[in-house]
Design an enzyme around this catalytic site. Structure first.
Site: not given
Ligand code: GUN
Length: 291
Positions: A52, A96, A119
């Site tokens: 990211k 996350q 998200d």
């Molecule tokens: N864990 C697995 N996929 C995601 C996601 O798209 N966003 C976040 N914040 N955590 C994750």
């Protein structure tokens, strides 16, 4: 049979975003700013967050990574979230997942300002999505829809079978596929761990979206010839021949299923890169919402 190339599509989208960001900067606007909160040292989470941050660089965004050890308290995390909500320079942020077991994930998600929830996990954004209102779509479902759009895959009137009912993928992608939209307008069936005769249901699908985290679950005998197969699985399977010590395995037995399909996403290089792209699209949108 067509391979749906998520890596190339994501790369093209990131270039489009970067061009838009440079145009905004030339017009005197600030760069979009994405912050990420990473708790602990889970291997998958470390990798996702690193990707990211790299994607932010590729798109010309500013990024901030806030790290805490796995013993962080819920109160401390809520304080970080409150700080990010109040920071006018941060356009959007993510916490996350998964979080350690002593933290109530929903309490954290619900503390995020919905206007910064890139998200798309906050109930306000989930609710707006299910009503078809403007919102931040959660990244993986949005990435799947964008792949279907860019590859001009017909979804109208098709039978889409979603395998998996997670809040992050199964539920939202089912909602988007049934929406009166293009892509959308599909008849959707959702299968999960309590569904009897999953194979019989999957065999009737024109479009299969596999999101259960069970490597190779979808086998050739479950796939109708000509079906479109979207593989969301990314399970790490130990592999001594790889430098990392593991390989990513999808939910689909690619080798035997691919020859039957009209189109299929590979793992890696299918849905995964698109997920990060969707986050970039949402962050740019969060910045634009403040114009
Ligand atoms: N864990 C697995 N996929 C995601 C996601 O798209 N966003 C976040 N914040 N955590 C994750």
């Amino acid at each position: 049979m067509q391979i749906i190339d998520g890596k190339a599509t994501a790369s093209a989208i990131k270039q489009e975003i970067a061009a838009e960001v440079e145009a905004r900067v030339a017009a005197g606007k600030k760069r979009p700013h994405l912050a990420a909160v990473l708790v602990g040292h889970d291997g998958g989470s470390e990798t996702y967050v690193a990707h990211k941050v790299k994607a932010c660089e590729e798109c010309g965004f500013t990024s901030t990574l806030i790290r805490r050890e796995a013993d962080v308290t819920q109160a401390e995390l809520l304080e970080i979230v409150a700080g990010l909500n109040a920071d006018p320079d941060v356009d959007g942020y993510i916490v996350q997942l998964p979080l350690p077991a002593h933290i109530d994930e929903q309490a954290i998600i619900q503390a995020v300002d919905p206007d910064k929830d890139v998200d798309g996990f906050h109930p306000v954004n989930v609710g707006r999505m299910s009503l078809g209102l403007p919102c931040f779509l959660s990244a993986t479902p949005a990435g799947i829809i964008e792949l279907l759009r860019r590859y001009e895959i017909e979804t109208h009137g098709k039978h889409c079978v979603v395998i998996g009912r997670s809040n992050i993928v199964g539920k939202p992608v089912a909602s988007l596929m049934m929406q009166k939209a293009q892509p959308g307008n599909a008849t959707v069936t959702v299968c999960h761990s309590a569904t009897p005769d999953i194979a019989d249901i999957v065999r009737r699908a024109d479009i299969i979206i596999a999101a259960i985290g069970h490597p190779g679950f979808v086998t050739a005998d479950m796939v109708k010839p000509g079906a479109v197969v979207i593989d969301v699985g990314t399970t790490r399977v130990p592999d001594a021949s790889k430098k990392s010590g593991f390989r990513l395995c999808g939910d689909v037995d690619f080798e035997n299923v691919a020859p039957l399909c009209s189109a299929i996403t590979p793992v890696p290089g299918g849905v995964g890169p698109m997920t990060i792209c969707s986050l970039m699209i949402n962050t740019l949108q969060a910045a634009k919402n403040k114009d």
